[in-house]
Design a protein around this motif. Structure first.
Motif, PDB file in Angstrom:
ATOM      1  N   ASN A  19       0.812  -1.224   0.000  1.00  0.00           N
ATOM      2  CA  ASN A  19       0.000   0.000   0.000  1.00  0.00           C
ATOM      3  C   ASN A  19       0.843   1.270   0.000  1.00  0.00           C
ATOM      4  O   ASN A  19       0.319   2.372   0.112  1.00  0.00           O
ATOM      5  N   ILE A  20       2.168   1.130  -0.152  1.00  0.00           N
ATOM      6  CA  ILE A  20       3.063   2.288  -0.199  1.00  0.00           C
ATOM      7  C   ILE A  20       3.188   2.756  -1.648  1.00  0.00           C
ATOM      8  O   ILE A  20       3.487   1.964  -2.544  1.00  0.00           O
ATOM      9  N   VAL A  21       2.974   4.039  -1.863  1.00  0.00           N
ATOM     10  CA  VAL A  21       2.998   4.618  -3.206  1.00  0.00           C
ATOM     11  C   VAL A  21       4.043   5.724  -3.253  1.00  0.00           C
ATOM     12  O   VAL A  21       4.093   6.582  -2.359  1.00  0.00           O
ATOM     13  N   ASP A  22       4.865   5.701  -4.280  1.00  0.00           N
ATOM     14  CA  ASP A  22       5.837   6.771  -4.497  1.00  0.00           C
ATOM     15  C   ASP A  22       5.122   7.926  -5.199  1.00  0.00           C
ATOM     16  O   ASP A  22       4.917   7.910  -6.409  1.00  0.00           O
ATOM     17  N   ALA A  23       4.717   8.925  -4.392  1.00  0.00           N
ATOM     18  CA  ALA A  23       3.960  10.065  -4.922  1.00  0.00           C
ATOM     19  C   ALA A  23       4.827  11.290  -5.117  1.00  0.00           C
ATOM     20  O   ALA A  23       4.309  12.397  -5.274  1.00  0.00           O
ATOM     21  N   SER A  24       6.155  11.128  -5.128  1.00  0.00           N
ATOM     22  CA  SER A  24       7.040  12.277  -5.305  1.00  0.00           C
ATOM     23  C   SER A  24       6.944  12.869  -6.701  1.00  0.00           C
ATOM     24  O   SER A  24       7.136  14.064  -6.896  1.00  0.00           O
ATOM     25  N   ASN A  25       6.644  12.021  -7.697  1.00  0.00           N
ATOM     26  CA  ASN A  25       6.542  12.501  -9.077  1.00  0.00           C
ATOM     27  C   ASN A  25       5.184  12.171  -9.699  1.00  0.00           C
ATOM     28  O   ASN A  25       5.041  12.182 -10.920  1.00  0.00           O
ATOM     29  N   SER A  26       4.201  11.864  -8.867  1.00  0.00           N
ATOM     30  CA  SER A  26       2.880  11.500  -9.384  1.00  0.00           C
ATOM     31  C   SER A  26       1.809  11.967  -8.420  1.00  0.00           C
ATOM     32  O   SER A  26       2.108  12.490  -7.336  1.00  0.00           O
ATOM     33  N   ASP A  27       0.565  11.797  -8.824  1.00  0.00           N
ATOM     34  CA  ASP A  27      -0.548  12.206  -7.981  1.00  0.00           C
ATOM     35  C   ASP A  27      -0.691  11.269  -6.783  1.00  0.00           C
ATOM     36  O   ASP A  27      -0.388  10.078  -6.855  1.00  0.00           O
ATOM     37  N   ARG A  28      -1.197  11.809  -5.713  1.00  0.00           N
ATOM     38  CA  ARG A  28      -1.397  11.014  -4.502  1.00  0.00           C
ATOM     39  C   ARG A  28      -2.665  10.181  -4.626  1.00  0.00           C
ATOM     40  O   ARG A  28      -3.656  10.604  -5.219  1.00  0.00           O
ATOM     41  N   GLN A  29      -2.625   9.003  -4.030  1.00  0.00           N
ATOM     42  CA  GLN A  29      -3.744   8.072  -4.112  1.00  0.00           C
ATOM     43  C   GLN A  29      -4.406   7.946  -2.754  1.00  0.00           C
ATOM     44  O   GLN A  29      -3.723   7.782  -1.727  1.00  0.00           O
ATOM     45  N   SER A  30      -5.721   8.003  -2.746  1.00  0.00           N
ATOM     46  CA  SER A  30      -6.474   7.909  -1.507  1.00  0.00           C
ATOM     47  C   SER A  30      -6.401   6.488  -0.953  1.00  0.00           C
ATOM     48  O   SER A  30      -6.446   5.508  -1.697  1.00  0.00           O
ATOM     49  N   GLY A  31      -6.277   6.401   0.366  1.00  0.00           N
ATOM     50  CA  GLY A  31      -6.208   5.102   1.007  1.00  0.00           C
ATOM     51  C   GLY A  31      -4.846   4.448   0.958  1.00  0.00           C
ATOM     52  O   GLY A  31      -4.699   3.304   1.399  1.00  0.00           O
ATOM     53  N   LYS A  32      -3.845   5.123   0.422  1.00  0.00           N
ATOM     54  CA  LYS A  32      -2.498   4.591   0.320  1.00  0.00           C
ATOM     55  C   LYS A  32      -1.545   5.417   1.200  1.00  0.00           C
ATOM     56  O   LYS A  32      -1.863   6.528   1.623  1.00  0.00           O
ATOM     57  N   VAL A  33      -0.375   4.842   1.472  1.00  0.00           N
ATOM     58  CA  VAL A  33       0.682   5.579   2.139  1.00  0.00           C
ATOM     59  C   VAL A  33       1.485   6.290   1.061  1.00  0.00           C
ATOM     60  O   VAL A  33       2.269   5.663   0.338  1.00  0.00           O
ATOM     61  N   ASN A  34       1.281   7.600   0.917  1.00  0.00           N
ATOM     62  CA  ASN A  34       1.908   8.376  -0.153  1.00  0.00           C
ATOM     63  C   ASN A  34       3.224   8.975   0.332  1.00  0.00           C
ATOM     64  O   ASN A  34       3.234   9.847   1.205  1.00  0.00           O
ATOM     65  N   VAL A  35       4.330   8.501  -0.232  1.00  0.00           N
ATOM     66  CA  VAL A  35       5.650   9.039   0.072  1.00  0.00           C
ATOM     67  C   VAL A  35       5.894  10.214  -0.869  1.00  0.00           C
ATOM     68  O   VAL A  35       6.053  10.037  -2.077  1.00  0.00           O
TER      69      VAL A  35
END
Length: 451
Positions: free
Chosen positions: A231-247
């Motif tokens: 459930n970990i998402v690399d959001a440094s260069n993308s949109d954030r996702q709901s319900g995920k752990v956005n780094v």
């Protein structure tokens, strides 16, 4: 990179020795003593010398030499010398005159200072907090010396043949015996939480930073194959996702650029050398973070003859999951001027109150704050006078605490594989994963009592 640090006296006695990297060249304190100290014909020894394909940089104090062994001259000699001199001064502040006897009597403190200063395999300056920890370790009874591995050194207690790590000390790994080889790798995840909540109970600011580091007690580099939760998402260069752990920000500390060293979340590989290695720094989006503490409070002000009684009632709720408690919990409340007397009570029996000598702060502390529980704190202040400037003196209640065995962001490590490059195997290696959340600035802003 520093291959090792050792301390040796003019008689050739090796007082302390710490290896940091697996060197392709042989180095030994005896080589330095035989070629440099023993055959010293002048009053001044060169601070940097090459002996049998190894570079030895030293700083001396009396009969003692503190020496760094380097395989390559990439580190400037003057920088290494300055770091060794600083280490020598800090060592003298902790153990007294730098003699062989003082070093051996406080060998645990010396080894702690070596690790804190040179644990990153680079010339370093130890921080003030690290120095304070060493001073606490050195504060023993008069005429009492350290055992080689005393109880509670680096979070370890020795009880007969068993050892265990204290909960909450996630960054402190056991010190391996100098006589036995303990093939262990510790992977630590530590998160730092900062929160400000306004007087109406609304979240004003929150920040959550994390760091991952490894401590390897092997004598050769190993590859750490780390798999984190899906459930970990690399959001440094993308949109954030709901319900995920956005780094939202990250920085890897890989020591190689090979194709097999992949730096991608949630799975990546890190080359870990003997000693302390920084693996990853990250920042997490906090929009869905559940705060571990909430508080409701109110002031009541009444006139007691010529004096004013100010009553502060706080209701604090710990929202941590069942079975996960906050440890080392403490609160700090600034006190107003013209304070005549103070009384404080709490529904949590383990809470203690202490007022500083200048009556500027009240400290509320308890070793454990239970999860899923409400507790009240009532503070009665008797003021001899109320002046206009006092409205700026009691503005917040600041909490500090630690949550062992839990990352508040829900960052989890689901898999850890260790591959020994030297033996091309993963057998006989102890793997340990530890997590912790630490907070020193959890600020509840108080309502205006000056009405």
């Amino acid at each position: 990179m520093i291959n090792g640090i050792f301390i040796i006296n003019t008689d050739g006695d090796i007082l302390a020795q710490k290896c940091f990297l697996a060197s392709t060249q042989k180095w030994n304190p005896e080589i330095f003593y035989r070629h440099a100290v023993k055959n010293l014909s002048t009053a001044i020894l060169s601070p940097c010398m090459k002996i049998e394909d190894m570079y030895y940089v030293h700083a001396s104090e009396g009969e003692v030499y503190t020496v760094a062994a380097l395989e390559t001259p990439y580190i400037a000699s003057f920088l290494m010398v300055e770091s060794l001199k600083k280490f020598t001064q800090e060592c003298m502040d902790l153990v007294g005159d730098l003699t062989s006897k003082n070093i051996m009597n406080h060998i645990a403190v010396v080894y702690e200072l070596i690790i804190k200063t040179f644990g990153l395999c680079q010339p370093g300056i130890v921080s003030k907090n690290a120095i304070n920890e060493c001073k606490q370790l050195a504060a023993t009874e008069e005429d009492k010396t350290f055992d080689f591995i005393p109880d509670n050194l680096f979070g370890v207690k020795t009880a007969k043949e068993n050892r265990y790590v204290k909960s909450g000390d996630a960054s402190k790994a056991p010190l391996a015996s100098q006589k036995e080889a303990v093939d262990e790798v510790f992977l630590d995840m530590i998160e730092h939480l900062t929160v400000v909540i306004n007087p109406d109970g609304q979240l004003f600011n929150i920040r959550l930073n994390g760091e991952m580091s490894s401590k390897s007690y092997l004598n050769a580099p190993v590859q750490l194959h780390i798999k984190m939760s899906d459930n970990i998402v690399d959001a440094s260069n993308s949109d954030r996702q709901s319900g995920k752990v956005n780094v939202i920000a990250k920085r890897f500390h890989s020591l190689t650029d090979g194709d097999d060293m992949k730096n991608n979340l949630p799975s990546f590989t890190h080359l870990s050398h003997p000693g302390l290695n920084h693996v990853l720094d990250y920042q997490v989006d906090t929009s869905d973070t559940v705060l571990p503490f909430t508080m409701y409070h109110n002031f009541t002000k009444t006139q007691k003859g010529p004096m004013t009684e100010l009553l502060l009632c706080c209701k604090i709720f710990c929202a941590l999951p069942a079975g996960v408690s906050a440890t080392k919990w403490s609160g700090t409340l600034p006190l107003p001027s013209k304070l005549h007397s103070l009384q404080a009570t709490s529904s949590l029996q383990s809470v203690t109150f202490s007022e500083d000598t200048e009556r500027k702060f009240l400290t509320i502390s308890t070793p454990i704050f239970p999860s899923q529980s409400h507790h009240s704190i009532t503070i009665t202040l008797l003021l001899s006078e109320v002046l206009p400037f006092m409205k700026y003196q009691m503005l917040f209640l600041n909490l500090s605490f630690e949550i062992p065995d839990m990352c508040i962001s829900c960052m989890n490590i689901h898999g850890l594989k260790v591959h020994n490059i030297a033996t091309n195997t993963a057998k006989s290696i102890g793997r340990w994963v530890r997590r912790s959340t630490r907070c020193k600035d959890f600020e509840f802003q108080l309502k205006d009592w000056f009405v």
